[in-house]
Design an enzyme around this catalytic site. Structure first.
Site: not given
Length: 288
Positions: A158, A130
């Site tokens: 992500k 992330y």
């Protein structure tokens, strides 16, 4: 995981305590809106304002209520806390862990790569990288992403940088791996899908889950012009409930849609009436 995910808002009562029943209602709301998976304890969830045990409770409630996969945010600045949070998420029923880059202190690429390898080695569930530099001032380099993609327990990423060029490089450097590349910016969702993203984890999907999901469905159907047009119609609403007014704006927008997301946790404060009116107009425009 692919498709449209939502970094689920966490509802708190006026005293700042977790509202478990409202949280269950929010799970049902986003599922009815068509999201493909749910991400409790992400940035839009106010995760950094919750303790380890409280985050685990949120994940447990979401996993118990959800009929779609659950990817739990488990990252902390330190390794020990991240490993413990990831273990607790797995015990609570999460299908995967979303691990933010270690932040606060500065770390070079080698240190960050080593950190993620250790997390992935120890995690009982698949790990997603992330990168959210707007909050952490840390941006994962595409080269590090490419190397980590070869780890058996690193399942994807992500990317919330909003930088489509970086996303294209990440896609190229991970194309030979089984690696889900997810975008974290609703303003560029359709463009990221065009560039090779497998889906997104979008704050916008708390407020307009059916519209965010529609962008992905247009893409799947090969109707990319329609996806881009819809995305353009949602940009101002997305901006209002993320970068402009943040979590308080998102909670106000959800109230305008008739779903109670509770109060923002302090030091956040509810938005003022003029902001609420602005958001109401954007909701009217974006959700016919």
């Amino acid at each position: 995981m692919d498709g449209t995910g939502v970094p689920l808002i966490t509802p708190f009562d006026e005293d700042g305590e977790l509202d478990a029943e409202r949280l269950r209602e929010l799970v049902r709301w986003v599922q009815d809106g068509g999201v493909d998976f749910i991400v409790p304890c992400g940035s839009n969830s106010e995760a950094e304002l919750m303790g380890v045990e409280e985050r685990a409770r949120v994940v447990e409630l979401v996993a118990d209520e959800a009929d779609v996969p659950v990817m739990a945010g488990t990252g902390h600045p330190g390794l020990a806390e991240t490993l413990r949070q990831t273990d607790l998420a797995a015990e609570a029923g999460a299908d995967a862990a979303l691990v933010v880059t270690p932040f606060y202190y500065s770390h070079d690429d080698e240190t960050i790569e080593s950190y993620y390898r250790e997390v992935a080695d120890e995690s009982p569930i698949p790990v997603y990288l992330y990168s959210v530099p707007a909050y952490t001032d840390v941006k994962l380099s595409p080269e590090v992403v490419g190397r980590l993609a070869d780890h058996d327990n690193v399942a994807g990423m992500k990317d919330s940088s909003g930088d489509v060029e970086s996303l294209q490089r990440e896609r190229r450097l991970t194309e030979d791996a089984s690696f889900d590349l997810l975008v974290g910016s609703g303003s560029v969702y359709a463009h990221a899908l065009d560039a090779g993203a497998d889906g997104g984890i979008l704050g916008l999907a708390n407020v307009a889950p059916e519209r965010a999901s529609e962008i992905y469905q247009f893409h799947l159907a090969g109707e990319d012009d329609a996806a881009r047009q819809l995305n353009a119609e949602l940009v101002e609403l997305n901006r209002a409930v993320t970068s402009k007014y943040g979590v308080p704006g998102a909670k106000a927008a959800m109230a305008e849609r008739g779903v109670s997301a509770g109060y923002p946790r302090k030091p956040h404060r509810p938005v003022e009436e003029d902001v609420r009116a602005e958001i109401a107009d954007l909701i009217d425009d974006a959700t016919p």
